[in-house]
Each structure stands twice: as structure tokens, then as C-alpha cells.
Write a protein that holds these residues in place. Structure first.
Motif: not given
Length: 438
Positions: A5-7, A40-43, A48-49, A69-73
Motif C-alpha cells: 500500500x501507499x499513501x 504508520x501513515x508517514x511510513x 510498503x507491505x 487515503x491508501x491505494x494499492x502499489x
């Protein structure tokens, strides 16, 4: 479900004493989270897995994905699997105390005092105390707000469409990462202007509908407001209505809401009359306790058909809601000087539009960061122990409501006097509420 996931690119982060805030610039949604969730949001600034199932983040991810707020990456070959410290900690900010934010969530910018109407309940004087801020000065302020990570700009007036440089200011705010929103009376809107608002990246346009004229079919302002809404609803812009609920309008409020719904409006914010430039107007049109109870009953009927919101002076209508639920709904009561502030056309900075006498300084002369940090004259608003007394004492949600400070000041000369008209009723029966369970 993906494991990486990624912000989302549209999300901005900002640290606060309680943890931090995340704002989605496309959806206009703000999340407040504790320290662990913020870290966690900052990471997630880089892909990140997903952590192990027993980790806090494993429970957060589904909610953050649902809210966008999060999308797959994907993690490419040789790419780090954890993000750097992130934007949330890269720039030192005033710490705040958790009650007052390190920077405003929203700055209310009265960009001009000029208006083509003369609504008696308006809080804006007919003319500025000094010359209006220039385009260059407004850009400089926007630069300061961007460094502080202000999330939103609420641009109004007067009538903001009378400013020749309005679209430049709106577009500049968007380029600097601040979502510009606009409040207008709608009378000057044309298809060309709506297109320019789209190009400027405006987040939402709110059309003000005031007084009993909202229910008169032949009233010129009603016709104009409906035409403006029709234009806006045909565009890509998010659209809302600010509905000033006076006692005269309250009697026909269901019909007004029905008309707005039939037109295609879905977002309506109920505004409570407040002291403005005409004290006699306020004395005649203020809402009394029975009016507030009636308003709550109407809202109960329409909530769901329309998305109804209230201004901070109407949080008292949520007195029967559990405090935990109010927190999740981001109820902060009067946010003046703690979460928002107003910048007037001449540069003065006050805690809100209805407390113009609490001038903390002029942004032409003092860096905005210092004005916000020092908050001169705003001490009572920023004191978490200075909860309103009187009618508010003993109320289990007083810390989330706090009464309407501008009304308390106007009527009793005391910011912490509480709201004399607060119902504190069981709205379904009209009888006093005995208790609220946490």
C-alpha cells in the motif's frame, strides 16, 4: 486484497500534539489520528507491505482504503520496502497542545467587503477598514499557509466574484497544495465563470440562501439562486447550499429542502443566525429554544435524503448523541481561534467572522505564523479548562460543543457564558433529557 500500500497522492499529512492529521484534497475529508496511526501513515509515503495481522495498521488499512487515503502499489526490484520519516516530520511546526492546532485546518478568507446585495444579516461591514489585500499579498499569505500545511481555504466576502483576481488566487492556492472553496450568493455566476472555477481547481462551491425569500417562487433572489445551482450542478464542481435558518424560514423549511432536493442538491449546511452588523436584525431573527427543537425534528426527517450539516453554533442540536460518536463525526464545537480563523479584506486576523473585535494582528505587518502562534486576545478560546458554565454545566457533551462563543459574547459579554438557548432536550418527545450514556 493486495499486500502493498501507499499513501494516495491527494493526501497531505501534518503532525499535531495528539498524533497527526491527514487531509484528502480531492474528497475534502480530514482524519485525526493518534501517534501510532500517524507514524504508520508517514511510513506509507512510499510503497510498503501490509504488516502482520496483529499490528494496528492491519486494522487501519481497510478503513483507510475505503476512505481513499491508501491505494494499492507495487514494490519494484531493489526498491526500499519502508518509507523515510515522511512529510509529517520533515518540517518543524509549532507543537500545539492538542486543543489548539499547530496551524488552522481552514482559513476563512473574506477576500472583499464589496457586494452586489445588501443582506441585513451579513457580518461583513459595507467597506474595509483599509485597502484590500493585493494579489501579491494574497499570494504571499498562501505561501505562508502552505508552509504551515493549512489544508483548506474558504473564500468568501462580500461577494468574492467581484474580485478581478479571484481565479488567479484560487488557482494559486491549489498549486500550493491548499484546497480552495468558494461561497457566493450566486447572482454573478455564468457558464463562463463556472468553467473558470473548474479550471482553478475549486474544491466546493457553496451558494448562500438566506431568509424567507427561499420559499417564494417569484422572489428574484430565489430565482437567481436556483439558476446558479442549476449551472453548478451541471458542472464537475462539488456543490452545496448554505441555508440561513431564520424563524420565518423554519415554518417552510421542509418545502425548501424538497425544492433543493428536486433540483439535485445533496449537500446542505444549516446556519444559525448570529450577530452581524445589524443588531436589530439579529434580535428579530435569532433562533429561540423552541425553534432549535423544531429544526432538529425537521433535520431528523430529512437526514439521509439530503446530507445535512450544521455550523458550529448548532452543535447543541447533537446533545443526545453519544460523545464517542460525536468525536468520530469530528464535532469540535466552536473552533474559533483553535482550528480556524478569519482573514479580513484589509489583512486583520480574527478567530472567526463573528468575533471581529478579537483582532490578533494584521497579516500585512506580522507573519501569519506568529499571529496564529501567539493568538493575542484569543486566550479564553484556547483554554481547554475554560468550558462554558451556566446552562452548559453538567452536559456530557459540553467539551465537544462548548456553546456558541460569539452569541455568548454578544448577549452576555462573556465568551464562556454558554448558550442560553441550548435545548438539552430529548428531541423525539420535547421533554428534558435525563441522561446521555457514553
Amino acid at each position: 486484497m493486495t499486500d502493498v500500500w501507499q499513501l494516495a497522492e491527494a493526501v497531505s499529512l501534518r503532525p499535531e500534539a495528539f498524533g497527526g492529521m491527514a487531509f484528502h484534497r480531492e474528497r475534502g475529508v480530514t482524519l485525526e489520528v493518534d501517534t501510532e496511526a500517524y507514524q504508520f501513515l508517514c511510513t506509507c509515503l512510499a510503497p510498503r507491505p501490509l504488516p502482520s495481522p496483529d499490528h494496528l495498521a492491519a486494522h487501519l488499512v481497510p478503513q483507510l482504503v475505503r476512505l481513499g487515503f491508501l491505494c494499492p502499489a507495487e514494490i519494484g526490484a531493489g526498491q526500499e520496502q519502508s518509507a523515510p520519516t515522511g512529510q509529517g516530520q520533515a518540517l518543524p511546526l509549532p507543537a500545539g497542545d492538542g486543543f489548539t492546532l499547530s496551524a488552522p485546518e481552514t482559513v476563512h478568507l473574506a477576500i472583499t467587503a464589496r457586494c452586489n446585495l445588501a443582506c441585513p444579516g451579513c457580518y461583513v461591514p459595507r467597506s474595509s477598514a483599509g485597502p484590500e489585500l493585493t494579489t501579491a499579498e494574497l499570494r504571499g499569505l498562501i505561501d505562508q499557509w502552505a508552509k504551515m500545511r493549512v489544508f483548506q481555504l474558504a473564500v468568501g466576502g462580500g461577494e468574492p466574484l467581484l474580485r478581478d483576481d479571484l481565479f488567479d488566487v484560487l488557482a494559486y492556492a491549489r498549486r500550493r497544495g491548499i484546497v480552495p472553496n468558494l461561497t457566493t450568493n450566486g447572482t454573478l455566476l455564468t457558464p463562463e465563470i463556472v468553467h473558470l472555477l473548474e479550471e482553478a481547481g475549486v474544491g466546493r462551491v457553496n451558494v448562500s440562501v438566506n431568509g424567507p425569500a427561499a420559499n417564494r417562487d417569484g422572489d428574484e433572489r430565489t430565482v437567481t439562486a436556483l439558476q446558479a445551482l442549476h449551472l453548478l450542478l451541471s458542472s464537475s464542481l462539488a456543490v452545496g447550499v448554505n441555508l440561513l435558518v431564520t424563524p420565518a424560514l423554519l415554518t417552510s423549511l421542509p418545502h425548501v429542502l424538497s425544492r433543493l432536493h428536486a433540483l439535485g442538491v445533496r449537500q446542505v449546511t444549516m446556519l444559525r443566525p448570529k450577530p452581524g452588523c445589524d443588531a436589530s436584525w439579529y434580535a428579530t431573527h435569532r433562533l429561540r429554544r423552541p425553534d432549535l427543537i423544531h429544526l432538529r425534528r425537521v433535520m431528523d426527517t430529512w437526514q439521509g435524503t439530503l446530507h445535512l450539516e450544521v455550523d458550529s453554533a448548532l452543535v447543541c442540536l447533537m446533545g443526545d448523541v453519544r460523545p464517542g460518536l460525536l468525536r468520530r463525526r469530528a464535532a469540535h464545537g466552536c473552533a474559533a481561534g483553535r482550528r480556524i480563523c478569519t482573514v479580513w479584506p484589509d489583512g486583520r486576523v480574527t478567530p472567526c467572522s463573528f468575533l471581529p473585535q478579537l483582532n490578533a494582528g494584521n497579516a500585512r505587518e506580522i507573519p501569519f505564523t506568529l499571529i496564529w502562534r501567539d493568538g493575542q486576545g484569543w486566550e479564553e478560546l484556547r483554554d481547554p479548562s475554560a468550558l462554558p458554565g451556566g446552562h452548559c454545566e453538567g452536559c456530557p457533551v459540553s467539551h465537544l460543543c462548548g456553546g456558541a462563543r460569539c452569541l455568548a459574547w454578544h448577549e452576555r459579554g462573556n465568551l464562556n457564558a454558554g448558550d442560553a438557548e441550548c435545548p438539552r432536550f430529548d428531541y423525539s418527545t420535547g421533554f428534558p433529557r435525563k441522561e446521555v450514556h457514553p
